[in-house]
Design a protein around this motif. Structure first.
Motif, PDB file in Angstrom:
ATOM      1  N   ILE A 130      -9.796  16.616  -1.992  1.00  0.00           N
ATOM      2  CA  ILE A 130      -9.647  15.162  -2.123  1.00  0.00           C
ATOM      3  C   ILE A 130     -10.363  14.666  -3.379  1.00  0.00           C
ATOM      4  O   ILE A 130      -9.914  13.720  -4.035  1.00  0.00           O
ATOM      5  CB  ILE A 130     -10.106  14.417  -0.831  1.00  0.00           C
ATOM      6  CG1 ILE A 130      -9.446  13.039  -0.736  1.00  0.00           C
ATOM      7  CG2 ILE A 130     -11.597  14.271  -0.743  1.00  0.00           C
ATOM      8  CD1 ILE A 130      -7.990  13.032  -0.494  1.00  0.00           C
ATOM      9  N   ALA A 175     -10.488   8.981   4.992  1.00  0.00           N
ATOM     10  CA  ALA A 175      -9.358   9.610   5.708  1.00  0.00           C
ATOM     11  C   ALA A 175      -9.023  10.962   5.118  1.00  0.00           C
ATOM     12  O   ALA A 175      -8.519  11.843   5.800  1.00  0.00           O
ATOM     13  CB  ALA A 175      -8.138   8.695   5.641  1.00  0.00           C
ATOM     14  N   GLY A 176      -9.291  11.126   3.825  1.00  0.00           N
ATOM     15  CA  GLY A 176      -8.886  12.328   3.129  1.00  0.00           C
ATOM     16  C   GLY A 176      -9.709  13.552   3.427  1.00  0.00           C
ATOM     17  O   GLY A 176      -9.307  14.648   3.062  1.00  0.00           O
ATOM     18  N   PHE A 216       2.906   6.392   9.752  1.00  0.00           N
ATOM     19  CA  PHE A 216       2.758   7.849   9.743  1.00  0.00           C
ATOM     20  C   PHE A 216       1.804   8.236   8.624  1.00  0.00           C
ATOM     21  O   PHE A 216       1.873   7.734   7.499  1.00  0.00           O
ATOM     22  CB  PHE A 216       4.131   8.503   9.522  1.00  0.00           C
ATOM     23  CG  PHE A 216       4.082  10.009   9.548  1.00  0.00           C
ATOM     24  CD1 PHE A 216       3.938  10.687  10.750  1.00  0.00           C
ATOM     25  CD2 PHE A 216       4.141  10.747   8.377  1.00  0.00           C
ATOM     26  CE1 PHE A 216       3.883  12.084  10.783  1.00  0.00           C
ATOM     27  CE2 PHE A 216       4.087  12.140   8.393  1.00  0.00           C
ATOM     28  CZ  PHE A 216       3.952  12.802   9.599  1.00  0.00           C
ATOM     29  N   CYS A 217       0.899   9.153   8.944  1.00  0.00           N
ATOM     30  CA  CYS A 217      -0.172   9.540   8.018  1.00  0.00           C
ATOM     31  C   CYS A 217       0.331   9.771   6.598  1.00  0.00           C
ATOM     32  O   CYS A 217       1.198  10.605   6.346  1.00  0.00           O
ATOM     33  CB  CYS A 217      -0.849  10.813   8.512  1.00  0.00           C
ATOM     34  SG  CYS A 217      -2.106  11.418   7.360  1.00  0.00           S
ATOM     35  N   GLY A 269       0.367  10.562  13.811  1.00  0.00           N
ATOM     36  CA  GLY A 269       0.969   9.277  14.114  1.00  0.00           C
ATOM     37  C   GLY A 269       2.474   9.382  14.021  1.00  0.00           C
ATOM     38  O   GLY A 269       3.050  10.480  14.069  1.00  0.00           O
ATOM     39  N   ALA A 284      -2.550  17.389   4.120  1.00  0.00           N
ATOM     40  CA  ALA A 284      -3.270  18.086   5.198  1.00  0.00           C
ATOM     41  C   ALA A 284      -2.535  19.373   5.563  1.00  0.00           C
ATOM     42  O   ALA A 284      -3.157  20.418   5.787  1.00  0.00           O
ATOM     43  CB  ALA A 284      -3.395  17.172   6.415  1.00  0.00           C
ATOM     44  N   MET A 287      -2.119  21.090  15.210  1.00  0.00           N
ATOM     45  CA  MET A 287      -2.085  19.628  15.119  1.00  0.00           C
ATOM     46  C   MET A 287      -1.762  18.986  16.471  1.00  0.00           C
ATOM     47  O   MET A 287      -2.216  17.900  16.779  1.00  0.00           O
ATOM     48  CB  MET A 287      -1.038  19.178  14.086  1.00  0.00           C
ATOM     49  CG  MET A 287      -1.471  19.323  12.651  1.00  0.00           C
ATOM     50  SD  MET A 287      -2.936  18.359  12.227  1.00  0.00           S
ATOM     51  CE  MET A 287      -2.453  16.727  12.775  1.00  0.00           C
ATOM     52  N   GLN A 310      -9.743  19.412  11.850  1.00  0.00           N
ATOM     53  CA  GLN A 310      -8.588  20.221  12.263  1.00  0.00           C
ATOM     54  C   GLN A 310      -8.765  21.683  11.860  1.00  0.00           C
ATOM     55  O   GLN A 310      -8.255  22.564  12.533  1.00  0.00           O
ATOM     56  CB  GLN A 310      -7.276  19.655  11.713  1.00  0.00           C
ATOM     57  CG  GLN A 310      -6.795  18.376  12.400  1.00  0.00           C
ATOM     58  CD  GLN A 310      -6.722  18.466  13.920  1.00  0.00           C
ATOM     59  OE1 GLN A 310      -7.723  18.450  14.632  1.00  0.00           O
ATOM     60  NE2 GLN A 310      -5.534  18.553  14.456  1.00  0.00           N
ATOM     61  N   MET A 341       0.844  -1.204   0.000  1.00  0.00           N
ATOM     62  CA  MET A 341       0.000   0.000   0.000  1.00  0.00           C
ATOM     63  C   MET A 341       0.879   1.254   0.000  1.00  0.00           C
ATOM     64  O   MET A 341       0.680   2.168  -0.789  1.00  0.00           O
ATOM     65  CB  MET A 341      -0.911  -0.058   1.228  1.00  0.00           C
ATOM     66  CG  MET A 341      -1.880   1.068   1.394  1.00  0.00           C
ATOM     67  SD  MET A 341      -1.190   2.555   2.172  1.00  0.00           S
ATOM     68  CE  MET A 341      -1.511   2.247   3.886  1.00  0.00           C
ATOM     69  N   LEU A 344      -9.205   5.948   1.557  1.00  0.00           N
ATOM     70  CA  LEU A 344      -8.644   7.246   1.179  1.00  0.00           C
ATOM     71  C   LEU A 344      -9.710   8.333   1.169  1.00  0.00           C
ATOM     72  O   LEU A 344      -9.464   9.457   1.606  1.00  0.00           O
ATOM     73  CB  LEU A 344      -8.013   7.168  -0.215  1.00  0.00           C
ATOM     74  CG  LEU A 344      -6.665   6.475  -0.302  1.00  0.00           C
ATOM     75  CD1 LEU A 344      -6.217   6.391  -1.757  1.00  0.00           C
ATOM     76  CD2 LEU A 344      -5.611   7.207   0.522  1.00  0.00           C
ATOM     77  N   THR A 369     -10.825  14.090   8.789  1.00  0.00           N
ATOM     78  CA  THR A 369      -9.868  14.594   9.774  1.00  0.00           C
ATOM     79  C   THR A 369      -9.469  16.041   9.500  1.00  0.00           C
ATOM     80  O   THR A 369      -9.343  16.845  10.421  1.00  0.00           O
ATOM     81  CB  THR A 369      -8.603  13.714   9.740  1.00  0.00           C
ATOM     82  OG1 THR A 369      -8.314  13.463   8.371  1.00  0.00           O
ATOM     83  CG2 THR A 369      -8.806  12.413  10.448  1.00  0.00           C
TER      84      THR A 369
HETATM   85  C1  HEM Z   1      -5.420  16.901   9.571  1.00  0.00           C
HETATM   86  C2  HEM Z   1      -5.773  15.822   8.918  1.00  0.00           C
HETATM   87  C3  HEM Z   1      -5.304  14.429   9.232  1.00  0.00           C
HETATM   88  C4  HEM Z   1      -5.014  13.843  10.430  1.00  0.00           C
HETATM   89  C5  HEM Z   1      -5.101  14.483  11.815  1.00  0.00           C
HETATM   90  C6  HEM Z   1      -4.610  12.479  10.153  1.00  0.00           C
HETATM   91  C7  HEM Z   1      -4.190  11.574  11.116  1.00  0.00           C
HETATM   92  C8  HEM Z   1      -3.676  10.322  10.850  1.00  0.00           C
HETATM   93  C9  HEM Z   1      -3.083   9.441  11.836  1.00  0.00           C
HETATM   94  C10 HEM Z   1      -2.963   9.763  13.327  1.00  0.00           C
HETATM   95  C11 HEM Z   1      -2.680   8.308  11.206  1.00  0.00           C
HETATM   96  C12 HEM Z   1      -1.961   7.109  11.824  1.00  0.00           C
HETATM   97  C13 HEM Z   1      -2.875   5.965  12.122  1.00  0.00           C
HETATM   98  C14 HEM Z   1      -2.196   4.853  12.885  1.00  0.00           C
HETATM   99  O1  HEM Z   1      -1.013   4.920  13.203  1.00  0.00           O
HETATM  100  O2  HEM Z   1      -2.888   3.869  13.205  1.00  0.00           O
HETATM  101  C15 HEM Z   1      -3.044   8.453   9.816  1.00  0.00           C
HETATM  102  C16 HEM Z   1      -2.839   7.487   8.846  1.00  0.00           C
HETATM  103  C17 HEM Z   1      -3.293   7.628   7.547  1.00  0.00           C
HETATM  104  N1  HEM Z   1      -3.809   8.764   6.964  1.00  0.00           N
HETATM  105 FE1  HEM Z   1      -4.128  10.547   7.849  1.00  0.00          FE
HETATM  106  N2  HEM Z   1      -4.680  12.260   8.810  1.00  0.00           N
HETATM  107  C18 HEM Z   1      -5.089  13.417   8.203  1.00  0.00           C
HETATM  108  C19 HEM Z   1      -5.268  13.620   6.859  1.00  0.00           C
HETATM  109  C20 HEM Z   1      -5.171  12.654   5.889  1.00  0.00           C
HETATM  110  C21 HEM Z   1      -5.396  12.871   4.491  1.00  0.00           C
HETATM  111  C22 HEM Z   1      -5.744  14.203   3.830  1.00  0.00           C
HETATM  112  C23 HEM Z   1      -5.228  11.679   3.878  1.00  0.00           C
HETATM  113  C24 HEM Z   1      -5.326  11.482   2.404  1.00  0.00           C
HETATM  114  C25 HEM Z   1      -5.875  10.568   1.792  1.00  0.00           C
HETATM  115  C26 HEM Z   1      -4.880  10.698   4.907  1.00  0.00           C
HETATM  116  C27 HEM Z   1      -4.628   9.344   4.701  1.00  0.00           C
HETATM  117  C28 HEM Z   1      -4.112   8.477   5.646  1.00  0.00           C
HETATM  118  C29 HEM Z   1      -3.774   7.078   5.372  1.00  0.00           C
HETATM  119  C30 HEM Z   1      -3.971   6.349   4.050  1.00  0.00           C
HETATM  120  C31 HEM Z   1      -3.258   6.544   6.574  1.00  0.00           C
HETATM  121  C32 HEM Z   1      -2.774   5.113   6.824  1.00  0.00           C
HETATM  122  C33 HEM Z   1      -1.291   5.061   6.784  1.00  0.00           C
HETATM  123  C34 HEM Z   1      -0.729   3.683   7.088  1.00  0.00           C
HETATM  124  O3  HEM Z   1      -1.405   2.838   7.684  1.00  0.00           O
HETATM  125  O4  HEM Z   1       0.435   3.450   6.739  1.00  0.00           O
HETATM  126  N3  HEM Z   1      -4.850  11.326   6.112  1.00  0.00           N
HETATM  127  N4  HEM Z   1      -3.628   9.695   9.618  1.00  0.00           N
END
Ligand code: HEM
Length: 391
Positions: A148, A228-229, A339-340, A334, A346, A269, A236, A95, A225, A232
């Motif tokens: 997104i 998550a996109g 890591f995100c 994270g 974002a 953040m 924020q 991934m 995607l 969050t």
């Molecule tokens: C301010 C906005 C955001 C916050 C606070 C945030 C927060 C996080 C955090 C804390 C994780 C880690 C999860 C873990 O360790 O279990 C994460 C993972 C992830 N985030 Fe974000 N996120 C944000 C925006 C986005 C955006 C815009 C996307 C775009 C598609 C995104 C896609 C992902 C994905 C795909 C993961 C999984 C990564 C992995 O497992 O390797 N996030 N996010």
């Protein structure tokens, strides 16, 4: 069942955390708790301890017997185990390899101009609307959705539909509802990806369409995607505005010196905690952390919102300070292998918003006190129903 502290803790207001977090962080940064589903777990509130676990590959998101695994909540997304135990690492590596280039800091920086244009247009519309206005509906909701949609290649006209599905996906109480919505999101987004096979565009779903991946993995990624996109980032933006307006001196400082924007975004953040839900891991073997042994199969809840206020790392941690200098990164995105993926995206969005907002609306202020703001009930990512402001 009365033996252990029970999650979720009681929160006094939107900006402060439940006081129990600070007590535990001080006394026992890795401690035993009972979750909302009645299961036992290890709650991690210390910064160093959380970072160790994030970086330790003996912890994962999967569990060998998912049906009987301890759960944090009834969220189908973050409440319990994810993925196949035997293949978790390989699937995760695949991934990241597939998606990381599309979300790289360089690619996202190239989008900054376009994102700024979207922000400026939304702020123009807010100005035309005139005060009072709901900043949540006029800015925090549409911006991340517009961004997104363009990036993934999802039709913006579908936004009401996928917002409703995302709401159900985030439901914390009803696992069936949340799981059904997750399935619906996957079917919806997989349909878009499939259509890109014959009609590709310059977008991430076209990359997914071209990738050599099993169909169920494509559906999981595409659905994940889109959720998550936008969820969050929306929260924020709301929380950043709340933090700035609740700390007028900091809003003034940002107004006077736009060079503080990047630091302000990191502080938002660090402190913006729309949800206290936490992230989860399962120990894949016995691991000793901070003097306790976490046994294989046990659940670990990483309370990143609490770790981000650890006094051992952030002096005067409850103070919102846009000039704060810290060498230790906050854990709001994270840390380490998971890591995100969207962190750069974002950040581009948040910098565009918080660079422009103080300049465009220097007299911005809330029209209702903090404790009268209505929250989205029982939602994984928490958040507000509305953010009424005037100027
Ligand atoms: C301010 C906005 C955001 C916050 C606070 C945030 C927060 C996080 C955090 C804390 C994780 C880690 C999860 C873990 O360790 O279990 C994460 C993972 C992830 N985030 Fe974000 N996120 C944000 C925006 C986005 C955006 C815009 C996307 C775009 C598609 C995104 C896609 C992902 C994905 C795909 C993961 C999984 C990564 C992995 O497992 O390797 N996030 N996010």
């Amino acid at each position: 069942m009365t033996d252990l502290p029970r999650l979720p803790f009681e929160r006094a207001n939107l900006l402060e955390l439940s006081p129990a977090f600070a007590v535990l962080r001080k006394e026992e940064p890795v401690t035993r708790v009972r979750t909302s589903t009645g299961d036992e777990a290890w709650l991690v509130t210390g910064y160093e301890q959380a970072r160790k676990i994030f970086a330790d590959e003996r912890f994962g998101r999967s569990h060998p017997t998912p049906e009987t695994a301890p759960r944090l909540s009834n969220s189908s997304l973050l409440g319990g185990p994810q993925g196949e135990h035997a293949t978790e690492k390989a699937a995760h590596d695949r991934m990241r390899r597939l998606l990381a280039p599309a979300f790289s800091a360089r690619r996202m920086q190239a989008l900054a101009g376009r994102v700024q244009q979207l922000v400026d247009d939304l702020l123009d519309e807010m100005e035309e609307h005139g005060p009072p206005a709901d900043l949540h509906e006029l800015l925090s909701v549409p911006l991340p959705i517009q961004v997104i949609c363009e990036l993934l290649g999802v039709p913006y006209e579908d936004r009401d539909r996928f917002r409703a599905i995302a709401d159900d996906m985030g439901d914390l109480r009803d696992l069936r509802r949340s799981a059904a919505a997750r399935e619906e999101m996957q079917v919806y987004t997989h349909g878009i990806v499939t259509a890109k096979r014959s009609d590709p565009g310059e977008d991430v779903y076209s990359d997914l369409a071209a990738a050599d991946l099993p169909s169920h993995e494509v559906a999981t990624l595409a659905g994940g995607l889109l959720f998550a996109g936008h969820e969050t980032t929306m929260n924020q933006i709301d929380y950043g505005v709340l933090l700035l307006l609740s700390n007028p001196g900091q809003f003034e400082a940002l107004k006077r010196d736009p060079n503080l924007t990047d630091a302000a975004v990191e502080e938002i953040m660090r402190m913006g905690a729309s949800s206290e839900h936490g992230l989860i891991r399962y120990a894949h073997e016995d691991v000793e952390v901070d003097g306790v042994t976490i046994k294989a199969g046990e659940l670990v809840v990483l309370a990143t919102v609490a770790a981000n206020r650890d006094e051992r790392v952030y002096p005067d941690p409850e103070r919102f300070d846009v000039t704060r200098e810290s060498t230790d990164p906050h854990l709001g995105f994270g840390y380490a292998i998971r890591f995100c993926l969207g962190a750069s995206l974002a950040r581009v969005e948040l910098r565009a918003v918080f660079g422009a907002l103080p300049r465009r609306f220097p007299a911005l202020r809330p029209t209702v006190p903090l404790d009268r703001l209505e929250q989205r009930p029982d939602q994984l990512t928490g958040g507000l129903m509305a953010l009424p402001v005037t100027w």
